[in-house]
Design a protein around this motif. Structure first.
Motif, PDB file in Angstrom:
ATOM      1  N   LYS A 183      16.818 -19.203 -17.852  1.00 24.55           N
ATOM      2  CA  LYS A 183      16.545 -18.073 -17.775  1.00 24.55           C
ATOM      3  C   LYS A 183      14.851 -17.573 -16.776  1.00 24.55           C
ATOM      4  N   ILE A 184      14.410 -17.979 -17.017  1.00 24.39           N
ATOM      5  CA  ILE A 184      13.022 -18.400 -15.845  1.00 24.39           C
ATOM      6  C   ILE A 184      13.464 -17.709 -14.300  1.00 24.39           C
ATOM      7  N   ALA A 185      14.259 -18.803 -13.903  1.00 21.72           N
ATOM      8  CA  ALA A 185      14.946 -18.584 -12.829  1.00 21.72           C
ATOM      9  C   ALA A 185      16.034 -17.813 -12.368  1.00 21.72           C
ATOM     10  N   CYS A 186      16.550 -17.758 -13.632  1.00 14.48           N
ATOM     11  CA  CYS A 186      17.171 -16.402 -13.248  1.00 14.48           C
ATOM     12  C   CYS A 186      16.735 -14.758 -13.435  1.00 14.48           C
ATOM     13  N   MET A 187      15.476 -14.812 -13.765  1.00 17.58           N
ATOM     14  CA  MET A 187      14.249 -13.694 -13.666  1.00 17.58           C
ATOM     15  C   MET A 187      14.786 -12.700 -11.649  1.00 17.58           C
ATOM     16  N   ASP A 188      14.721 -13.702 -11.140  1.00 16.94           N
ATOM     17  CA  ASP A 188      14.496 -13.665  -9.730  1.00 16.94           C
ATOM     18  C   ASP A 188      16.408 -12.552  -9.349  1.00 16.94           C
TER      19      ASP A 188
ATOM     20  N   ALA B  93      23.887 -17.842  -3.478  1.00 12.32           N
ATOM     21  CA  ALA B  93      23.990 -19.104  -4.437  1.00 12.32           C
ATOM     22  C   ALA B  93      22.745 -20.253  -4.467  1.00 12.32           C
ATOM     23  N   ILE B  94      22.084 -20.423  -3.600  1.00  3.65           N
ATOM     24  CA  ILE B  94      21.175 -21.036  -3.902  1.00  3.65           C
ATOM     25  C   ILE B  94      19.942 -20.940  -3.893  1.00  3.65           C
ATOM     26  N   SER B  95      19.726 -19.382  -4.256  1.00  5.98           N
ATOM     27  CA  SER B  95      18.817 -19.128  -4.526  1.00  5.98           C
ATOM     28  C   SER B  95      16.959 -18.945  -3.522  1.00  5.98           C
ATOM     29  N   LEU B  96      18.125 -19.115  -2.298  1.00  2.07           N
ATOM     30  CA  LEU B  96      16.751 -19.309  -1.270  1.00  2.07           C
ATOM     31  C   LEU B  96      16.801 -17.603  -0.271  1.00  2.07           C
ATOM     32  N   ASP B  97      15.796 -17.806   0.704  1.00  5.16           N
ATOM     33  CA  ASP B  97      15.623 -16.441   1.372  1.00  5.16           C
ATOM     34  C   ASP B  97      16.758 -16.822   2.768  1.00  5.16           C
ATOM     35  N   ARG B  98      17.205 -15.638   2.984  1.00  4.99           N
ATOM     36  CA  ARG B  98      17.989 -16.149   4.740  1.00  4.99           C
ATOM     37  C   ARG B  98      17.694 -16.446   5.208  1.00  4.99           C
ATOM     38  N   SER B  99      16.344 -16.503   5.683  1.00  2.00           N
ATOM     39  CA  SER B  99      15.584 -17.048   6.410  1.00  2.00           C
ATOM     40  C   SER B  99      15.440 -18.445   6.345  1.00  2.00           C
TER      41      SER B  99
ATOM     42  N   THR C 236      16.716  -9.798 -10.950  1.00  2.00           N
ATOM     43  CA  THR C 236      15.943  -8.479 -11.152  1.00  2.00           C
ATOM     44  C   THR C 236      14.975  -7.873 -10.269  1.00  2.00           C
ATOM     45  N   LEU C 237      14.116  -9.065  -9.205  1.00  2.00           N
ATOM     46  CA  LEU C 237      12.937  -8.327  -8.861  1.00  2.00           C
ATOM     47  C   LEU C 237      13.951  -7.860  -7.462  1.00  2.00           C
ATOM     48  N   PRO C 238      12.714  -6.777  -6.944  1.00  2.00           N
ATOM     49  CA  PRO C 238      13.306  -5.715  -5.806  1.00  2.00           C
ATOM     50  C   PRO C 238      14.233  -7.502  -4.966  1.00  2.00           C
ATOM     51  N   ASN C 239      14.914  -6.340  -4.092  1.00  2.00           N
ATOM     52  CA  ASN C 239      15.824  -7.200  -3.435  1.00  2.00           C
ATOM     53  C   ASN C 239      15.168  -8.311  -2.045  1.00  2.00           C
ATOM     54  N   GLU C 240      15.826  -8.803  -2.241  1.00  2.00           N
ATOM     55  CA  GLU C 240      15.324  -9.826  -1.257  1.00  2.00           C
ATOM     56  C   GLU C 240      14.453  -9.884   0.059  1.00  2.00           C
ATOM     57  N   ASP C 241      14.893  -8.887   0.664  1.00  2.00           N
ATOM     58  CA  ASP C 241      13.453  -8.371   1.663  1.00  2.00           C
ATOM     59  C   ASP C 241      12.108  -7.960   1.090  1.00  2.00           C
ATOM     60  N   ALA C 242      12.109  -7.693   0.002  1.00  2.00           N
ATOM     61  CA  ALA C 242      10.297  -6.800  -0.714  1.00  2.00           C
ATOM     62  C   ALA C 242      10.164  -8.103  -1.127  1.00  2.00           C
ATOM     63  N   ARG C 243      10.423  -9.776  -1.369  1.00  2.00           N
ATOM     64  CA  ARG C 243      10.312 -10.680  -2.189  1.00  2.00           C
ATOM     65  C   ARG C 243       9.409 -11.446  -1.208  1.00  2.00           C
ATOM     66  N   PRO C 244       8.310 -12.323  -1.779  1.00  2.00           N
ATOM     67  CA  PRO C 244       7.959 -13.258  -0.676  1.00  2.00           C
ATOM     68  C   PRO C 244       7.746 -14.045  -0.547  1.00  2.00           C
ATOM     69  N   ALA C 245       8.047 -15.158   0.637  1.00  2.00           N
ATOM     70  CA  ALA C 245       8.605 -16.226   1.145  1.00  2.00           C
ATOM     71  C   ALA C 245       8.691 -17.222   0.440  1.00  2.00           C
ATOM     72  N   ARG C 246       9.894 -18.195   0.169  1.00  2.00           N
ATOM     73  CA  ARG C 246       9.367 -19.196  -0.776  1.00  2.00           C
ATOM     74  C   ARG C 246       9.091 -20.585  -0.036  1.00  2.00           C
TER      75      ARG C 246
END
Length: 155
Positions: A138-143, A61-67, A145-155
């Motif tokens: 729109k830029i934020a929603c590009m998230d 909901a808030i576009s943060l990684d689970r950790s 289309t990115l690879p799954n959460e585990d493949a993304r760099p930490a924010r």
């Protein structure tokens, strides 16, 4: 000695987004809270919108990684603003809710958060404000289309 190639950073979107985030963070600390971050605020807000959701749902909901959400929830729980209860139908899930203290805290944070949002938008002429928010969304929603959460760099 050869000169290295460089970018004109004032035309580089990533640099400008980072600088805008710095402005937001400074405004947040000055006008909203030095104790509660805007990410913690986002968790509190998500729980007010959807009481009883789990951490995975909050993270989405808030576009943060689970950790990161796990760390924030632990902190908010330790502060008495959030409760965690095992889901009786799925013992692997922990359901989250605001405590009365968390609800009161959120209520106090919303007005100054709205004011800094308005202040940020005041940097633009009135006719451009809605467009700017749409572009950022729109830029934020590009998230999405990115690879799954585990493949993304930490924010």
């Amino acid at each position: 000695m050869a000169r290295a190639r460089s970018l004109e950073l004032d035309h580089y979107v990533g640099h400008l987004i980072r600088r805008a985030e710095q402005v937001h963070t400074a405004l947040w600390a000055t006008h909203v809270s030095r104790e509660i971050t805007s990410q913690q605020f986002a968790v509190l807000n998500a729980l007010a919108r959807q009481p009883g959701i789990d951490q995975r749902t909050v993270a989405a909901a808030i576009s943060l990684d689970r950790s990161t959400v796990n760390h924030i929830v632990r902190r908010l729980t330790d502060q008495g603003h959030v409760t965690q209860v095992r889901d009786e139908s799925d013992r692997r899930r922990t359901l989250l809710n605001l405590t009365p203290s968390g609800s009161r805290l959120l209520e106090t944070l919303i007005p100054p958060a709205e004011r800094i949002n308005e202040r940020l938008l005041e940097a633009l002429p009135e006719p451009e404000r809605a467009t700017a928010v749409d572009i950022l969304r729109k830029i934020a929603c590009m998230d999405d289309t990115l690879p799954n959460e585990d493949a993304r760099p930490a924010r």
